[in-house]
Design an enzyme around this catalytic site. Structure first.
Site, PDB file in Angstrom:
ATOM      1  CG  HIS A  48      -1.094   3.550  -2.360  1.00 37.72           C
ATOM      2  ND1 HIS A  48      -1.421   3.293  -1.049  1.00 37.72           N
ATOM      3  CD2 HIS A  48      -2.268   3.470  -3.057  1.00 37.72           C
ATOM      4  CE1 HIS A  48      -2.725   3.078  -0.953  1.00 37.72           C
ATOM      5  NE2 HIS A  48      -3.250   3.175  -2.156  1.00 37.72           N
ATOM      6  CB  CYS A 104       0.905  -8.301  -0.679  1.00 41.68           C
ATOM      7  SG  CYS A 104       2.408  -8.889   0.143  1.00 41.68           S
ATOM      8  CG  HIS A 132      -3.930   1.951   4.177  1.00 43.60           C
ATOM      9  ND1 HIS A 132      -3.765   0.687   3.646  1.00 43.60           N
ATOM     10  CD2 HIS A 132      -2.900   2.696   3.700  1.00 43.60           C
ATOM     11  CE1 HIS A 132      -2.688   0.668   2.887  1.00 43.60           C
ATOM     12  NE2 HIS A 132      -2.145   1.874   2.909  1.00 43.60           N
ATOM     13  CD  GLU A 134      -2.089  -4.168   4.854  1.00 43.39           C
ATOM     14  OE1 GLU A 134      -1.817  -4.935   5.805  1.00 43.39           O
ATOM     15  OE2 GLU A 134      -1.226  -3.460   4.275  1.00 43.39           O
ATOM     16  CB  SER A 231       3.068   5.085  -0.290  1.00 40.81           C
ATOM     17  OG  SER A 231       3.912   4.043   0.178  1.00 40.81           O
ATOM     18  CB  SER A 276       4.641   1.272  -3.894  1.00 38.44           C
ATOM     19  OG  SER A 276       4.555   2.405  -3.054  1.00 38.44           O
TER      20      SER A 276
END
Length: 318
Positions: A48, A104, A132, A134, A231, A276
């Site tokens: 991001h 990741c 989000h 993730e 982010s 990031s």
């Protein structure tokens, strides 16, 4: 005669900026471009940060939100660092696409934990932010209905998981350490038999960057966080800075966005960057402040990071 610039002391939080997972994800896209040429497609922003994304676009990366947007399925596609639901690699496989997973490794660990709990019949309480990427990716590792997302302490107090089903919890890797501890405490008080991760899921980089911003915020009149509004870890840094004693905390994506006059009347300004955000953007902010102030810089380092993650090997494909 030129007027003397007012003095400003800058505290540079350390660690700041790129973490090992972000560095690995960017390297995967760059290596794919080097090995296979352009275009290389990337599902969702690889990380991001618009500066990073635009830099990769100039090299030949093409960003899409869904695999269906890729006009040529023979070209490589990279999955972003945030992780994806199981349905995404399954779709890529069914379409015989060559894909590289830049998730990741610490997010992948959360995915494995979620699967382990589900396999043992537990309902998962996922502490994180609805929508989000993730969180979407972690939810997508389990059957529908197997996860309840807990956004905040209020949600933890009111959540009603399925009756008679054992519980476990896990967390998004980029949350506020303090907020998450409060949420876990509430859940444990309500559900004392709830299983948890063997090791904290909030990643080392998030933890270190929040500790560093706390160290500078307590001494700062203003904290500047370099990061993107989408982010999660960058937004948390701004929140942590305010709670840790900074009179004000702001977030900017580039030095050009910063009005240096914001520091008028400040003696000390803290600067940090989300995981990031590359260091060149911190340099931009420092240069912007130098336009108006005579600055001195002090490094405030709370941890040394030496974590690296290996990128997957590139292979030939038809």
């Amino acid at each position: 005669m030129t007027a003397e610039k007012p003095r400003l002391h800058v505290l540079l939080a350390g660690p700041r900026g790129f973490c090992a997972g972000v560095d690995r994800a960017i390297r995967i896209v760059e290596e794919a471009l080097k090995h296979h040429g352009a275009p290389v497609y990337v599902r969702h922003e690889i990380v991001h940060n618009r500066f990073v994304v635009e830099g990769l676009e100039r090299k030949g990366a093409v960003f899409v939100e869904e695999l269906s947007e890729i006009p040529d399925p023979t070209r490589p596609v990279v999955f972003s660092a945030h992780g994806v639901p199981k349905s995404v690699p399954a779709e890529a496989t069914s379409r015989q696409m060559y894909f590289l997973d830049a998730t990741c490794p610490l997010v992948s660990k959360v995915h494995r934990e979620a699967e382990r709990h589900s396999a043992r019949g537990r309902h998962l309480l996922l502490i994180g932010h609805h929508g989000h990427p993730e969180v979407v990716g972690t939810m997508g590792q389990l059957p529908e209905g197997g996860v309840t997302v807990i956004d905040d302490a209020e949600a933890a107090r009111g959540v009603l998981p399925p009756a008679g089903v054992p519980l476990a919890y896990t967390t998004q890797t980029t949350l506020s350490v303090d907020d998450t501890a409060e949420i876990v405490a509430i859940l444990r008080a309500r559900f004392p038999d709830m299983e948890g991760p063997a090791k904290e899921d909030i990643c080392y980089a998030t933890t270190n960057r929040q500790a560093a911003v706390k160290a500078v915020a307590a001494r700062s009149d203003l904290v500047i966080v370099v990061g993107a509004p989408n982010s999660s870890n960058s937004v948390r840094l701004r929140e942590v800075a305010e709670r840790a004693g900074a009179a004000r905390a702001v977030m900017v994506q580039r030095g050009g966005e910063l009005d240096p006059a914001i520091a008028d009347g400040c003696a000390t300004v803290g600067i940090t960057a989300g995981a990031s955000a590359p260091e060149v953007l911190v340099t931009e902010v420092l240069d912007r402040l130098r336009e108006r102030f005579d600055i001195t810089v002090e490094d405030v380092t709370v941890a040394i990071e030496d974590v690296t993650f290996r990128a997957p090997p590139m292979r030939a494909f038809a």
